[in-house]
Design a protein around this motif. Structure first.
Motif, PDB file in Angstrom:
ATOM      1  N   ALA A 283      48.325 -53.365 -47.097  1.00  0.00           N
ATOM      2  CA  ALA A 283      48.313 -54.364 -46.028  1.00  0.00           C
ATOM      3  C   ALA A 283      48.930 -55.683 -46.501  1.00  0.00           C
ATOM      4  N   ALA A 284      48.662 -56.050 -47.769  1.00  0.00           N
ATOM      5  CA  ALA A 284      49.228 -57.292 -48.300  1.00  0.00           C
ATOM      6  C   ALA A 284      50.744 -57.187 -48.424  1.00  0.00           C
ATOM      7  N   ALA A 285      51.223 -56.042 -48.903  1.00  0.00           N
ATOM      8  CA  ALA A 285      52.672 -55.838 -49.035  1.00  0.00           C
ATOM      9  C   ALA A 285      53.352 -55.956 -47.677  1.00  0.00           C
ATOM     10  N   LYS A 286      52.737 -55.398 -46.660  1.00  0.00           N
ATOM     11  CA  LYS A 286      53.299 -55.472 -45.312  1.00  0.00           C
ATOM     12  C   LYS A 286      53.340 -56.910 -44.815  1.00  0.00           C
ATOM     13  N   ALA A 287      52.254 -57.654 -45.049  1.00  0.00           N
ATOM     14  CA  ALA A 287      52.195 -59.045 -44.604  1.00  0.00           C
ATOM     15  C   ALA A 287      53.214 -59.914 -45.324  1.00  0.00           C
ATOM     16  N   LEU A 288      53.502 -59.577 -46.593  1.00  0.00           N
ATOM     17  CA  LEU A 288      54.438 -60.367 -47.400  1.00  0.00           C
ATOM     18  C   LEU A 288      55.868 -59.850 -47.297  1.00  0.00           C
ATOM     19  N   HIS A 289      56.053 -58.777 -46.521  1.00  0.00           N
ATOM     20  CA  HIS A 289      57.374 -58.157 -46.348  1.00  0.00           C
ATOM     21  C   HIS A 289      57.938 -57.695 -47.688  1.00  0.00           C
ATOM     22  N   GLN A 290      57.063 -57.058 -48.472  1.00  0.00           N
ATOM     23  CA  GLN A 290      57.463 -56.499 -49.753  1.00  0.00           C
ATOM     24  C   GLN A 290      57.082 -55.035 -49.804  1.00  0.00           C
ATOM     25  N   THR A 291      57.646 -54.340 -50.774  1.00  0.00           N
ATOM     26  CA  THR A 291      57.234 -52.955 -50.974  1.00  0.00           C
ATOM     27  C   THR A 291      55.939 -52.949 -51.778  1.00  0.00           C
ATOM     28  N   GLN A 292      55.162 -51.894 -51.597  1.00  0.00           N
ATOM     29  CA  GLN A 292      53.892 -51.805 -52.326  1.00  0.00           C
ATOM     30  C   GLN A 292      54.109 -51.706 -53.835  1.00  0.00           C
ATOM     31  N   PRO A 293      55.105 -50.917 -54.325  1.00  0.00           N
ATOM     32  CA  PRO A 293      55.338 -50.879 -55.785  1.00  0.00           C
ATOM     33  C   PRO A 293      55.695 -52.247 -56.358  1.00  0.00           C
TER      34      PRO A 293
ATOM     35  N   LEU B 105      54.722 -55.176 -55.237  1.00  0.00           N
ATOM     36  CA  LEU B 105      53.500 -55.976 -55.281  1.00  0.00           C
ATOM     37  C   LEU B 105      52.606 -55.538 -56.432  1.00  0.00           C
ATOM     38  N   THR B 106      52.508 -54.234 -56.631  1.00  0.00           N
ATOM     39  CA  THR B 106      51.701 -53.709 -57.736  1.00  0.00           C
ATOM     40  C   THR B 106      52.248 -54.188 -59.072  1.00  0.00           C
ATOM     41  N   GLN B 107      53.569 -54.172 -59.229  1.00  0.00           N
ATOM     42  CA  GLN B 107      54.186 -54.625 -60.465  1.00  0.00           C
ATOM     43  C   GLN B 107      53.894 -56.101 -60.720  1.00  0.00           C
ATOM     44  N   SER B 108      53.971 -56.908 -59.653  1.00  0.00           N
ATOM     45  CA  SER B 108      53.693 -58.341 -59.801  1.00  0.00           C
ATOM     46  C   SER B 108      52.252 -58.587 -60.234  1.00  0.00           C
ATOM     47  N   MET B 109      51.315 -57.838 -59.641  1.00  0.00           N
ATOM     48  CA  MET B 109      49.909 -58.001 -60.009  1.00  0.00           C
ATOM     49  C   MET B 109      49.663 -57.540 -61.439  1.00  0.00           C
ATOM     50  N   ASN B 110      50.356 -56.461 -61.868  1.00  0.00           N
ATOM     51  CA  ASN B 110      50.216 -56.001 -63.251  1.00  0.00           C
ATOM     52  C   ASN B 110      50.698 -57.064 -64.227  1.00  0.00           C
ATOM     53  N   GLU B 111      51.800 -57.755 -63.861  1.00  0.00           N
ATOM     54  CA  GLU B 111      52.335 -58.815 -64.719  1.00  0.00           C
ATOM     55  C   GLU B 111      51.367 -60.002 -64.788  1.00  0.00           C
ATOM     56  N   LEU B 112      50.745 -60.338 -63.655  1.00  0.00           N
ATOM     57  CA  LEU B 112      49.774 -61.435 -63.638  1.00  0.00           C
ATOM     58  C   LEU B 112      48.577 -61.107 -64.525  1.00  0.00           C
ATOM     59  N   GLU B 113      48.046 -59.895 -64.383  1.00  0.00           N
ATOM     60  CA  GLU B 113      46.883 -59.501 -65.184  1.00  0.00           C
ATOM     61  C   GLU B 113      47.236 -59.422 -66.668  1.00  0.00           C
ATOM     62  N   LYS B 114      48.474 -58.997 -66.964  1.00  0.00           N
ATOM     63  CA  LYS B 114      48.917 -58.941 -68.367  1.00  0.00           C
ATOM     64  C   LYS B 114      49.002 -60.343 -68.946  1.00  0.00           C
ATOM     65  N   MET B 115      49.498 -61.286 -68.140  1.00  0.00           N
ATOM     66  CA  MET B 115      49.617 -62.679 -68.591  1.00  0.00           C
ATOM     67  C   MET B 115      48.237 -63.274 -68.862  1.00  0.00           C
ATOM     68  N   LEU B 116      47.256 -62.940 -67.998  1.00  0.00           N
ATOM     69  CA  LEU B 116      45.905 -63.473 -68.147  1.00  0.00           C
ATOM     70  C   LEU B 116      45.095 -62.722 -69.196  1.00  0.00           C
ATOM     71  N   GLY B 117      45.532 -61.518 -69.523  1.00  0.00           N
ATOM     72  CA  GLY B 117      44.809 -60.720 -70.506  1.00  0.00           C
ATOM     73  C   GLY B 117      43.534 -60.097 -69.975  1.00  0.00           C
ATOM     74  N   THR B 118      43.446 -59.956 -68.639  1.00  0.00           N
ATOM     75  CA  THR B 118      42.250 -59.351 -68.049  1.00  0.00           C
ATOM     76  C   THR B 118      42.582 -58.816 -66.666  1.00  0.00           C
ATOM     77  N   SER B 119      41.803 -57.857 -66.200  1.00  0.00           N
ATOM     78  CA  SER B 119      42.018 -57.321 -64.854  1.00  0.00           C
ATOM     79  C   SER B 119      41.306 -58.198 -63.827  1.00  0.00           C
ATOM     80  N   LEU B 120      41.927 -58.328 -62.655  1.00  0.00           N
ATOM     81  CA  LEU B 120      41.372 -59.154 -61.586  1.00  0.00           C
ATOM     82  C   LEU B 120      40.860 -58.329 -60.417  1.00  0.00           C
ATOM     83  N   LEU B 121      41.481 -57.151 -60.210  1.00  0.00           N
ATOM     84  CA  LEU B 121      41.168 -56.319 -59.054  1.00  0.00           C
ATOM     85  C   LEU B 121      40.947 -54.880 -59.473  1.00  0.00           C
TER      86      LEU B 121
END
Length: 299
Positions: free
Chosen positions: A13-23, A25-41
């Motif tokens: 649903a978030a990918a659709k709202a942001l007009h992005q593909t789901q993969p 969005l998933t890649q971006s979230m993986n990069e964010l969690e990698k940068m923070l060193g912890t999982s968020l979701l």
């Protein structure tokens, strides 16, 4: 992206709202969690669930995004065609008095700035203010009202309050609170501020089982209960100067004086007021001086 996933409940649903593909969005979230060193979701059968780190991260993200939105708005407001939005929360008295005129004068200078108004008492407006969803709040306080350090309280004016009933109410000529023991009351649901300290005065023996006390936070409901259902309430005396209300309401002349209420502007210590929000506060000060009961409280 993180905020959108939370708001929409899933990556799809978030990918659709942001007009992005789901993969993507998933890649971006993986990069964010990698940068923070912890999982968020964590993806669950009913959508995403915040981890403990995510629960700490999410309210900070809200404030950061809100502050960014304010910065963009304020930059736009410097142009001759100022745009943007003011989010203002207030108790009922300003809506009946200076607020309409202040809004009218404000829009002569900033015709393209939107103003969103929310009515309520401090106990429900302050959490929204803390989240950055409101620019400032106008509420009734008392000397005993203590706010947390993340709020700034700027005194506005003081005004007298009284017990109010409909004209012709059986108790309209009562001269003491003891004569109102059998009355039905409509009072705000207030945990802080002026109204929170009235219970001890109105009900010195505590709320009795025989008493009918209904609580709510909108002026429209209060007026309906007073005018059409014979409830009493506590309100600013200035309310009876409103032409269509002074024909229907009266002040009960009890001997016990109610304390005056001090109205204050309250805003966040962490989120500075925008230029247009400051201008609106200035317009409200100017309009308030037109009322005979106006007495500016020294800071």
């Amino acid at each position: 992206m993180f905020q959108s996933i939370i708001e929409h409940g899933s990556f799809r649903a978030a990918a659709k709202a942001l007009h992005q593909t789901q993969p993507a969005l998933t890649q971006s979230m993986n990069e964010l969690e990698k940068m923070l060193g912890t999982s968020l979701l964590i993806r669950g059968p009913r959508g995403v669930v915040l981890t403990e780190a995510g629960k700490l991260f999410e309210p900070r993200v809200k404030l950061v995004l809100k502050e960014l939105e304010r910065a963009v708005n304020e930059a736009k407001q410097l142009s001759t065609n100022s745009r943007g939005t003011i989010e203002l929360g207030s108790s009922s008295l300003p809506f009946f008095t200076m607020l309409p005129s202040a809004v009218q004068r404000f829009h002569k200078r900033f015709p393209q700035v939107n103003i969103n108004l929310t009515e309520g008492q401090l106990s429900e407006l302050l959490p929204t203010l803390r989240e950055g969803k409101l620019d400032f709040v106008i509420g009734a306080t008392s000397p005993e009202t203590v706010l947390t350090s993340d709020f700034i309280k700027e005194p506005f004016f003081t005004t007298p309050f009284a017990v109010v009933a409909r004209r012709g109410h059986p108790l309209a000529q009562s001269t003491s609170l003891s004569q109102l023991k059998e009355a039905k009351w409509y009072l705000p649901t207030a945990k802080i501020g002026y109204y929170s300290e009235l219970d001890a005065l109105l009900f010195p023996e505590g709320e009795q089982k025989a008493q009918t006390i209904i609580r709510g936070d909108t002026a429209a409901t209060a007026l309906q209960m007073v005018i059409n259902a014979d409830f009493l309430t506590v309100a600013a005396k200035e309310l009876l100067q409103v032409p269509y209300l002074n024909q229907q309401l009266c002040i009960i002349p009890i001997a016990e004086p109610l304390p005056d209420a001090t109205y204050s502007f309250i805003y966040s210590h962490r989120l500075p007021l925008t230029m247009v929000a400051k201008t609106m506060i200035d317009k409200l000060h100017r309009e308030c001086k037109n009322y005979p009961w106006y007495s500016k409280v020294e800071q």
